[in-house]
Write an enzyme that holds these catalytic residues in place. Structure first.
Site, PDB file in Angstrom:
ATOM      1  N   ARG A   1       1.023  -0.788   0.185  1.00 40.83           N
ATOM      2  CA  ARG A   1      -0.162   0.355   0.526  1.00 40.83           C
ATOM      3  C   ARG A   1       0.755   1.264   0.064  1.00 40.83           C
ATOM      4  NH1 ARG A   1      -2.764  -3.219   3.941  1.00 40.83           N
ATOM      5  NH2 ARG A   1      -2.084  -2.605   5.796  1.00 40.83           N
TER       6      ARG A   1
ATOM      7  N   LYS B   1     -12.217  15.465   4.758  1.00 44.56           N
ATOM      8  CA  LYS B   1     -13.266  14.575   3.840  1.00 44.56           C
ATOM      9  C   LYS B   1     -14.013  13.804   4.587  1.00 44.56           C
ATOM     10  CE  LYS B   1     -13.733  10.764   0.889  1.00 44.56           C
ATOM     11  NZ  LYS B   1     -13.720   9.782  -0.096  1.00 44.56           N
TER      12      LYS B   1
ATOM     13  N   LYS C   1     -17.972  18.292  -3.279  1.00 40.78           N
ATOM     14  CA  LYS C   1     -17.392  17.039  -3.663  1.00 40.78           C
ATOM     15  C   LYS C   1     -19.071  16.525  -4.467  1.00 40.78           C
ATOM     16  CE  LYS C   1     -14.571  13.147  -4.105  1.00 40.78           C
ATOM     17  NZ  LYS C   1     -13.405  12.577  -3.919  1.00 40.78           N
TER      18      LYS C   1
HETATM   19  P1  13P Z   1     -14.347   8.129  -7.079  1.00 37.09           P
HETATM   20  O1  13P Z   1     -13.760   8.854  -7.304  1.00 37.09           O
HETATM   21  O2  13P Z   1     -13.008   6.811  -6.948  1.00 37.09           O
HETATM   22  O3  13P Z   1     -15.791   7.737  -6.602  1.00 37.09           O
HETATM   23  O4  13P Z   1     -13.868   8.437  -5.623  1.00 37.09           O
HETATM   24  C1  13P Z   1     -13.324   9.608  -4.966  1.00 37.09           C
HETATM   25  C2  13P Z   1     -14.318   9.500  -3.716  1.00 37.09           C
HETATM   26  O5  13P Z   1     -13.484   9.961  -2.977  1.00 37.09           O
HETATM   27  C3  13P Z   1     -15.251   8.623  -2.664  1.00 37.09           C
HETATM   28  O6  13P Z   1     -15.095   9.342  -1.818  1.00 37.09           O
END
Ligand code: 13P
Length: 340
Positions: free
Chosen positions: A46, A136, A219
């Site tokens: 990882r 996030k 987002k």
């Molecule tokens: P994806 O672009 O693969 O959907 O992932 C973005 C992400 O951070 C989802 O929480």
């Protein structure tokens, strides 16, 4: 709280012509990605994979920030530099996923609530010390028979707003991610209806929780047909519906919107972003915060083989560059054929 500092970081995250790399796959999710390339998910594998992404030559030209997972923010490059410090030195802002995942919402079959608020204040203090300047939290809204319910949307929006307020209290810019899933066979109209309801509730909760809109990044999903829909809407229709929906709900005080890819192919996700950016001028910067759509070709090209490390980086650079072009509407599908 230093309000202007939050706004400065939020603006840098969505600066024109750059976007975010979501490299915050949990241990369970990265295991799935490694299974696809028949690689065991050890801590060293990882680490090596994240090093491939983060040390890609030129990354800072296209990438404004990287979202880490808890394990990753504590890891280092092979020559001993903490990833967060390494990226900061390149001019890339480190961020951190702080939610603890979507869990079944009791009493609401098929729906989830994202957990992670307990102890979050203390975790934010530690993450900031480790170098994170943004965070996030992902809320998941699934579309199906009889779902989502208004209750599940509100419970998730409430948690998102509590998270965002705690982030700002600790001088961390919150990425607010309410994801309406594209799994299933629903139409683009149904996606628009659910995204409308979700964003409306999210911004009401953010206001109620006194979140400073200038110091956050949204987002969202794009407004798009379900993956298994019989007739999938055209890329132009996706761009139009997405912009229409965002205009209804996202105040111009929000500096930027960074989309998730959500299971779109890399080419689709790039094309949609470029078409969206051609519908301007819009009050916010519109860019990417892709996980899968940025990493898919890089990880398969690498395949866990140290001899293919540089080839994997080349693929990541190519995808990042194409998405950076899309962030200003300058990408076209023909560019896929051109050499990296
Ligand atoms: P994806 O672009 O693969 O959907 O992932 C973005 C992400 O951070 C989802 O929480």
């Amino acid at each position: 709280m230093n309000r202007s500092e939050l706004a400065r970081i939020a603006q840098a995250m969505v600066v024109t012509g750059k976007g975010l790399l979501a490299a915050d796959e949990s241990t369970g999710t990265i295991r799935k990605r490694f299974e696809a390339i028949k690689l065991e998910s050890t801590e060293e594998h990882r680490r090596a994979y994240r090093e491939l992404l983060f040390t890609t030559p030129g990354a800072a030209e296209w990438i404004s920030g990287v979202i880490f997972y808890d394990e990753t923010i504590r890891q280092k490059t092979a020559d001993g530099r903490p990833f967060a410090q390494y990226l900061t030195q390149q001019g890339i802002i480190p961020g951190i996923k702080v939610d603890l995942g979507a869990k079944p919402l009791a009493g609401f079959a098929g729906e989830t609530i994202t957990e992670g608020l307990d102890g979050l204040r203390e975790r934010l203090v530690e993450y900031r010390r480790l170098g994170a300047r943004f965070a996030k939290w992902r809320a998941v809204i699934d579309i199906g028979a009889g779902i989502p319910t208004a209750f599940a949307i509100e419970a998730n929006a409430h948690a998102l707003a509590r998270y965002a307020a705690l982030c700002q209290e600790n001088e961390i810019v919150p990425i607010v991610e309410p994801e309406v899933l594209m799994d299933g066979d629903h139409s683009i109209e149904r996606c628009e209806e659910v995204t409308d309801a979700t964003l409306s509730c999210v911004f009401k909760q953010l206001q109620d929780h006194r979140v400073e809109l200038e110091g956050m990044v949204l987002k969202p999903n794009m407004v798009i047909s379900g993956k298994k829909a019989a007739h999938r809407a055209s890329p132009e229709a996706v761009a139009q519906a997405t912009v229409r929906c965002l205009k209804r709900h996202v105040p111009p005080a929000v500096p930027g919107i960074a989309f998730l890819s959500g299971g779109q192919s890399p080419q689709e996700a790039t094309l949609h972003l470029s078409l969206i950016n051609r519908l301007g001028p819009l009050p916010w910067s519109l860019t990417f915060s892709y996980g899968r759509a940025l990493q898919e070709t890089a990880i398969s090209t690498w395949g866990g083989r140290s001899g293919d490390f540089k080839a994997g980086q080349k693929e990541f650079a190519r995808r990042a560059r194409l998405n950076a072009l899309a962030a200003t509407g300058r990408y076209s599908a023909e560019m896929e054929q051109q050499a990296a």
